[in-house]
Scaffold this motif. Sequence first.
Motif, PDB file in Angstrom:
ATOM      1  N   ASP A 177       1.473   5.191  10.772  1.00 40.30           N
ATOM      2  CA  ASP A 177       1.122   4.109  11.684  1.00 40.30           C
ATOM      3  C   ASP A 177       0.037   3.248  11.044  1.00 40.30           C
ATOM      4  OD1 ASP A 177       0.794   2.436  13.836  1.00 40.30           O
ATOM      5  OD2 ASP A 177      -0.300   3.898  15.053  1.00 40.30           O
ATOM      6  N   ALA A 178       0.416   2.014  10.716  1.00 40.05           N
ATOM      7  CA  ALA A 178      -0.521   1.054  10.152  1.00 40.05           C
ATOM      8  C   ALA A 178      -0.659  -0.142  11.082  1.00 40.05           C
ATOM      9  CB  ALA A 178      -0.050   0.602   8.768  1.00 40.05           C
ATOM     10  N   SER A 179      -0.455   0.075  12.376  1.00 40.14           N
ATOM     11  CA  SER A 179      -0.527  -1.025  13.331  1.00 40.14           C
ATOM     12  C   SER A 179      -1.955  -1.539  13.495  1.00 40.14           C
ATOM     13  CB  SER A 179       0.057  -0.598  14.675  1.00 40.14           C
ATOM     14  OG  SER A 179      -0.636   0.529  15.175  1.00 40.14           O
ATOM     15  N   ALA A 180      -2.963  -0.762  13.100  1.00 38.90           N
ATOM     16  CA  ALA A 180      -4.342  -1.236  13.185  1.00 38.90           C
ATOM     17  C   ALA A 180      -4.548  -2.464  12.311  1.00 38.90           C
ATOM     18  CB  ALA A 180      -5.308  -0.125  12.772  1.00 38.90           C
ATOM     19  N   VAL A 181      -3.861  -2.512  11.183  1.00 39.43           N
ATOM     20  CA  VAL A 181      -3.958  -3.648  10.270  1.00 39.43           C
ATOM     21  C   VAL A 181      -2.844  -4.667  10.542  1.00 39.43           C
ATOM     22  CG1 VAL A 181      -2.604  -2.725   8.357  1.00 39.43           C
ATOM     23  CG2 VAL A 181      -4.500  -4.232   7.865  1.00 39.43           C
ATOM     24  N   GLY A 182      -1.922  -4.317  11.432  1.00 37.37           N
ATOM     25  CA  GLY A 182      -0.844  -5.234  11.799  1.00 37.37           C
ATOM     26  C   GLY A 182       0.451  -4.989  11.060  1.00 37.37           C
ATOM     27  N   ALA A 183       0.569  -3.865  10.341  1.00 37.48           N
ATOM     28  CA  ALA A 183       1.770  -3.592   9.551  1.00 37.48           C
ATOM     29  C   ALA A 183       2.796  -2.749  10.303  1.00 37.48           C
ATOM     30  CB  ALA A 183       1.395  -2.892   8.251  1.00 37.48           C
ATOM     31  N   GLY A 184       2.458  -2.202  11.457  1.00 36.94           N
ATOM     32  CA  GLY A 184       3.413  -1.421  12.238  1.00 36.94           C
ATOM     33  C   GLY A 184       3.559  -0.002  11.734  1.00 36.94           C
ATOM     34  N   THR A 185       4.746   0.585  11.983  1.00 38.45           N
ATOM     35  CA  THR A 185       4.996   1.977  11.602  1.00 38.45           C
ATOM     36  C   THR A 185       5.805   2.031  10.314  1.00 38.45           C
ATOM     37  OG1 THR A 185       6.984   2.064  12.954  1.00 38.45           O
ATOM     38  CG2 THR A 185       4.920   2.757  13.996  1.00 38.45           C
ATOM     39  N   PHE A 186       5.720   3.182   9.640  1.00 41.01           N
ATOM     40  CA  PHE A 186       6.479   3.417   8.419  1.00 41.01           C
ATOM     41  C   PHE A 186       6.744   4.909   8.328  1.00 41.01           C
ATOM     42  CE2 PHE A 186       2.015   3.637   7.510  1.00 41.01           C
ATOM     43  CZ  PHE A 186       1.861   4.703   6.642  1.00 41.01           C
ATOM     44  N   THR A 187       7.631   5.319   7.437  1.00 39.70           N
ATOM     45  CA  THR A 187       8.011   6.719   7.298  1.00 39.70           C
ATOM     46  C   THR A 187       7.470   7.283   5.993  1.00 39.70           C
ATOM     47  OG1 THR A 187      10.028   6.294   8.533  1.00 39.70           O
ATOM     48  CG2 THR A 187       9.966   8.301   7.233  1.00 39.70           C
ATOM     49  N   LEU A 188       6.957   8.522   6.056  1.00 37.91           N
ATOM     50  CA  LEU A 188       6.548   9.248   4.865  1.00 37.91           C
ATOM     51  C   LEU A 188       7.591  10.313   4.609  1.00 37.91           C
ATOM     52  CD1 LEU A 188       3.687   8.315   6.283  1.00 37.91           C
ATOM     53  CD2 LEU A 188       2.773   9.783   4.519  1.00 37.91           C
ATOM     54  N   ALA A 189       8.167  10.319   3.419  1.00 42.93           N
ATOM     55  CA  ALA A 189       9.206  11.275   3.035  1.00 42.93           C
ATOM     56  C   ALA A 189       8.710  12.087   1.848  1.00 42.93           C
ATOM     57  CB  ALA A 189      10.479  10.512   2.678  1.00 42.93           C
ATOM     58  N   VAL A 224       0.858  -1.185   0.000  1.00 42.97           N
ATOM     59  CA  VAL A 224       0.000   0.000   0.000  1.00 42.97           C
ATOM     60  C   VAL A 224       0.891   1.231   0.000  1.00 42.97           C
ATOM     61  CG1 VAL A 224      -1.757   1.269   1.286  1.00 42.97           C
ATOM     62  CG2 VAL A 224      -1.803  -1.220   1.258  1.00 42.97           C
ATOM     63  N   THR A 225       0.513   2.256  -0.772  1.00 40.12           N
ATOM     64  CA  THR A 225       1.221   3.533  -0.806  1.00 40.12           C
ATOM     65  C   THR A 225       0.304   4.607  -0.248  1.00 40.12           C
ATOM     66  OG1 THR A 225       2.405   2.829  -2.793  1.00 40.12           O
ATOM     67  CG2 THR A 225       2.421   5.178  -2.295  1.00 40.12           C
ATOM     68  N   VAL A 226       0.850   5.475   0.589  1.00 41.04           N
ATOM     69  CA  VAL A 226       0.059   6.572   1.166  1.00 41.04           C
ATOM     70  C   VAL A 226       0.714   7.905   0.806  1.00 41.04           C
ATOM     71  CG1 VAL A 226      -0.900   5.212   3.044  1.00 41.04           C
ATOM     72  CG2 VAL A 226       1.233   6.383   3.387  1.00 41.04           C
ATOM     73  N   HIS A 227      -0.125   8.931   0.576  1.00 42.48           N
ATOM     74  CA  HIS A 227       0.331  10.285   0.247  1.00 42.48           C
ATOM     75  C   HIS A 227      -0.424  11.282   1.116  1.00 42.48           C
ATOM     76  CE1 HIS A 227       2.252   8.940  -3.486  1.00 42.48           C
ATOM     77  NE2 HIS A 227       1.162   8.233  -3.715  1.00 42.48           N
ATOM     78  N   THR A 228       0.240  12.382   1.458  1.00 45.16           N
ATOM     79  CA  THR A 228      -0.441  13.488   2.122  1.00 45.16           C
ATOM     80  C   THR A 228       0.269  14.791   1.779  1.00 45.16           C
ATOM     81  OG1 THR A 228      -1.308  14.366   4.184  1.00 45.16           O
ATOM     82  CG2 THR A 228       0.850  13.315   4.295  1.00 45.16           C
ATOM     83  N   ALA A 229      -0.525  15.862   1.686  1.00 49.11           N
ATOM     84  CA  ALA A 229       0.021  17.195   1.467  1.00 49.11           C
ATOM     85  C   ALA A 229      -0.081  18.016   2.751  1.00 49.11           C
ATOM     86  CB  ALA A 229      -0.734  17.889   0.337  1.00 49.11           C
ATOM     87  N   ALA A 230      -0.509  17.384   3.830  1.00 45.61           N
ATOM     88  CA  ALA A 230      -0.741  18.094   5.086  1.00 45.61           C
ATOM     89  C   ALA A 230       0.541  18.572   5.749  1.00 45.61           C
ATOM     90  CB  ALA A 230      -1.511  17.196   6.051  1.00 45.61           C
ATOM     91  N   CYS A 231       1.674  17.972   5.432  1.00 43.32           N
ATOM     92  CA  CYS A 231       2.930  18.326   6.106  1.00 43.32           C
ATOM     93  C   CYS A 231       3.689  19.427   5.383  1.00 43.32           C
ATOM     94  CB  CYS A 231       3.805  17.081   6.232  1.00 43.32           C
ATOM     95  SG  CYS A 231       3.045  15.789   7.223  1.00 43.32           S
ATOM     96  N   GLY A 232       3.157  19.919   4.276  1.00 43.05           N
ATOM     97  CA  GLY A 232       3.814  21.002   3.542  1.00 43.05           C
ATOM     98  C   GLY A 232       4.933  20.486   2.662  1.00 43.05           C
ATOM     99  N   GLY A 233       5.502  21.393   1.876  1.00 44.74           N
ATOM    100  CA  GLY A 233       6.578  21.031   0.965  1.00 44.74           C
ATOM    101  C   GLY A 233       7.810  20.554   1.710  1.00 44.74           C
ATOM    102  N   GLY A 234       8.336  19.419   1.322  1.00 46.21           N
ATOM    103  CA  GLY A 234       9.533  18.880   1.950  1.00 46.21           C
ATOM    104  C   GLY A 234       9.303  18.316   3.329  1.00 46.21           C
ATOM    105  N   GLY A 235       8.058  18.205   3.756  1.00 46.91           N
ATOM    106  CA  GLY A 235       7.751  17.690   5.085  1.00 46.91           C
ATOM    107  C   GLY A 235       7.793  16.174   5.144  1.00 46.91           C
ATOM    108  N   THR A 236       8.056  15.673   6.331  1.00 46.63           N
ATOM    109  CA  THR A 236       8.052  14.236   6.555  1.00 46.63           C
ATOM    110  C   THR A 236       7.011  13.907   7.617  1.00 46.63           C
ATOM    111  OG1 THR A 236       9.768  14.379   8.235  1.00 46.63           O
ATOM    112  CG2 THR A 236      10.490  14.002   5.962  1.00 46.63           C
ATOM    113  N   ALA A 237       6.678  12.635   7.712  1.00 50.12           N
ATOM    114  CA  ALA A 237       5.691  12.213   8.698  1.00 50.12           C
ATOM    115  C   ALA A 237       5.999  10.794   9.149  1.00 50.12           C
ATOM    116  CB  ALA A 237       4.284  12.287   8.096  1.00 50.12           C
TER     117      ALA A 237
END
Length: 175
Positions: free
Chosen positions: A64-76, A48-61
């Motif tokens: 958390d996909a632990s609800a489905v059992g996948a744990g944490t991941f980084t958005l760059a 699965v790929t996730v995108h967001t524009a909420a963090c602004g240009g060049g932002g990271t986040a």
Amino acid sequence: MRRTARLLIGSALAVVTAGPVAAPAYADAAGAGSLEVRPSSVVPGEQVTVHTAACGGGGTAAGDASAVGAGTFTLAPGGREQDASGRFRVPPSAQPGTYEITATCTGGGRRVTGDLVVTLTSQRQPVHPRGSVKTGVGGALGPDPVQTAAGVAALAVAAAGGTWLLHRRARGDGI
């Protein structure tokens, strides 16, 4: 009559005054403040790929996909302008259902969410075959000439026997 006019004018002024205040909140909820999950419906084991524009240009986040059992991941910062994106794999043991995926921006703590639906069957379009189907042309024209000759001989014997029986019957000899 005057009282009704005052009520209508007062209501119209309230709507006109509240409109510009409510518009930015609606625009934020409609796109920039959400987490886009693609594909939105998956079977266990898919990526699965996730995108967001909420963090602004060049932002990271931090995702958390632990609800489905996948744990944490980084958005760059991703390929699209003003977007942060990340990936995770849904574990094969995931149960069908709708799960909330979250991301928290590292620059301001803003939290955005998106939904992921896990199903047991794929929602993708079936693949239709293209080209001809290689089924051969039957046993009579196979590569073995002995089998072909045996088939022709069996048909000839059956035709000769049928003709002989019909001829005897027509003469009245009995069968």
